[in-house]
Design an enzyme around this catalytic site. Structure first.
Site, PDB file in Angstrom:
ATOM      1  N   ARG A   1      40.506  43.655  24.532  1.00  0.00           N
ATOM      2  CA  ARG A   1      41.545  43.681  25.564  1.00  0.00           C
ATOM      3  C   ARG A   1      42.542  44.802  25.291  1.00  0.00           C
ATOM      4  O   ARG A   1      43.180  45.332  26.213  1.00  0.00           O
ATOM      5  CB  ARG A   1      42.266  42.331  25.657  1.00  0.00           C
ATOM      6  CG  ARG A   1      43.358  42.287  26.737  1.00  0.00           C
ATOM      7  CD  ARG A   1      43.810  40.864  27.032  1.00  0.00           C
ATOM      8  NE  ARG A   1      44.252  40.166  25.850  1.00  0.00           N
ATOM      9  CZ  ARG A   1      45.460  40.290  25.300  1.00  0.00           C
ATOM     10  NH1 ARG A   1      46.351  41.130  25.819  1.00  0.00           N
ATOM     11  NH2 ARG A   1      45.783  39.588  24.242  1.00  0.00           N
TER      12      ARG A   1
ATOM     13  N   ASP B   1      43.348  57.635  46.352  1.00  0.00           N
ATOM     14  CA  ASP B   1      42.036  57.026  46.178  1.00  0.00           C
ATOM     15  C   ASP B   1      41.013  58.096  46.525  1.00  0.00           C
ATOM     16  O   ASP B   1      40.784  58.404  47.695  1.00  0.00           O
ATOM     17  CB  ASP B   1      41.885  55.802  47.086  1.00  0.00           C
ATOM     18  CG  ASP B   1      40.558  55.078  46.879  1.00  0.00           C
ATOM     19  OD1 ASP B   1      39.609  55.706  46.367  1.00  0.00           O
ATOM     20  OD2 ASP B   1      40.452  53.894  47.254  1.00  0.00           O
TER      21      ASP B   1
ATOM     22  N   LYS C   1      31.013  53.136  42.855  1.00  0.00           N
ATOM     23  CA  LYS C   1      30.368  53.952  43.883  1.00  0.00           C
ATOM     24  C   LYS C   1      29.665  55.164  43.267  1.00  0.00           C
ATOM     25  O   LYS C   1      28.728  55.017  42.513  1.00  0.00           O
ATOM     26  CB  LYS C   1      31.414  54.350  44.929  1.00  0.00           C
ATOM     27  CG  LYS C   1      32.305  53.192  45.414  1.00  0.00           C
ATOM     28  CD  LYS C   1      31.524  52.020  45.966  1.00  0.00           C
ATOM     29  CE  LYS C   1      32.383  51.014  46.734  1.00  0.00           C
ATOM     30  NZ  LYS C   1      33.432  50.354  45.965  1.00  0.00           N
TER      31      LYS C   1
END
Length: 395
Positions: free
Chosen positions: A55, A181, A206
């Site tokens: 983490r 983005d 993507k």
């Protein structure tokens, strides 16, 4: 090392610092916890100076971050479990006060808009959706004096292309943060931070991954700006798993060669679609008739991207659903960036979380189909799409 993109994609993020071992392919580090015989070394690791708990920091995610930062041309990168987690991290890092203004695209991804609506309501900030390709957009930004402006390099699903250089100048004038983005062009097609963005955001699910087998997201930018995001991830736990990081890094290795082919195929498919009497309009920034073609030539330096959208003449939602069922080569799937061609009805997928009024204001009609053009033969792709349009419009 060479800064040419094909070379960077193949070699960046190959070796962990502090090790003399040089595997050709980085191993997958699955252990969530490590131990140290020396307490001082353990103490330093808990501050992130080594790997002790995934983490805090994890080897595979760190290698991916190094590679993406190299492709984006930025000092640093922070990886997340998804693109949406990356977007939320950028929002949360701004330390908004009640009454602050956030600008975002009115014609962008519907799920992003819903996320920012929810976050803005909780933070008691004002959300101002704008069409960022409009000539008045920069004046509106200066007048609104927002704290954060979110743009999309190429809007989803209408494929409009804002001038990030002009948006950046407007943001600097009012001391606003510009987050972009940049998923649709990928770092191959655009380095958003070199055009003035403070943050370049990728849904690595993507094009960077390229094979639809791993979720992920990244935020790239200056090391100082990313420090707050890295601290927030430590507390929020939106970490990228080792398998997902490894698969994404594997995809990064072939990004330039894949994207070159995706861009070439998309342009060919767009031209074929534009010739059909059953297609009312083709949305592709590489076509001279696209409203942002000249801007795209200046800000999309790696090509015009692998996404195409088109309106089927006279079609409604039932007709578009028949189109999705009629394709033989393409696959009806709500994502993009795969080696195979993916198609979706835009209003029920990318814009699904927008209200009918928001879709209408954005110009997203029921006849709009979005295509992620794959690596199949481009004529085979075009033939499949055009045959499916013909089947869908038989009445």
């Amino acid at each position: 090392m060479s800064k040419k993109q094909k070379t960077v994609a193949v070699h960046a993020g190959a070796q962990l610092t502090g090790s003399k071992s040089q595997p050709v392919v980085p191993p997958i580090h699955v252990s969530a916890v490590s131990y140290f015989d020396n307490s001082d070394e353990l103490d330093a690791a808990l501050d992130g100076k080594d790997y002790v708990y995934s983490r805090i920091a994890a080897p595979n995610a760190a290698l991916l971050e190094e590679a993406v930062a190299a492709l984006e041309g930025t000092e640093a990168c922070v990886a997340y479990a998804s693109g949406m987690a990356a977007l939320r991290a950028v929002f949360d890092a701004q330390n908004f006060k009640a009454g602050d203004v956030v600008v975002m695209p009115a014609d962008g991804y519907g799920v992003t808009r819903l996320l920012f609506k929810n976050l803005a309501e909780r933070a008691r900030v004002r959300l101002e959706p704008l069409i960022l390709t409009d000539a008045s957009a920069t004046e509106r930004i200066v007048a609104l004096r927002p704290k954060l402006v979110l743009a999309e390099s190429v809007t989803n699903p209408l494929l409009r292309v804002p001038d990030l250089r002009a948006l950046s100048r407007a943001c600097r004038e009012v001391n606003a943060v510009l987050a972009v983005d940049a998923t649709f062009p990928s770092p191959y097609g655009q380095k958003a931070c070199e055009l003035g963005a403070d943050y370049a955001i990728q849904s690595t699910t993507k094009w960077l991954n390229g094979h639809s087998d791993a979720l992920g997201g990244t935020v790239s930018g200056g090391r100082e700006k990313l420090a707050a995001l890295r601290s927030g991830r430590l507390l929020g736990g939106d970490v990228l798993g080792p398998f997902e990081a490894w698969l994404t890094l594997r995809g990064v290795r072939t990004l330039p060669v894949r994207m070159k082919a995706h861009c070439e195929h998309a342009l060919h498919v767009a031209k074929r679609l534009a010739e059909s009497p059953l297609v009312e309009r083709v949305h592709y920034p590489g076509l001279p008739g696209h409203p942002d073609h000249e801007v795209a030539k200046q800000v999309l330096l790696g090509g015009f991207g692998g996404m195409v959208a088109f309106d089927i003449k006279g079609a409604g939602r039932p007709d578009c659903f028949r189109f999705l069922e009629a394709v033989k080569l393409a696959r009806a799937a709500p994502s993009l960036g795969d080696v195979c061609t993916l198609v979706m009805h835009a209003a029920s997928a990318a814009a699904r979380r927008m209200t009918p009024e928001e879709r209408q204001a954005a110009g997203i009609g029921e006849s709009l189909v979005r295509v992620s053009v794959g690596l199949e033969d481009p004529d085979d792709i075009a033939d499949d799409l055009l045959a499916a349009v013909g089947e869908a419009m038989k009445r």
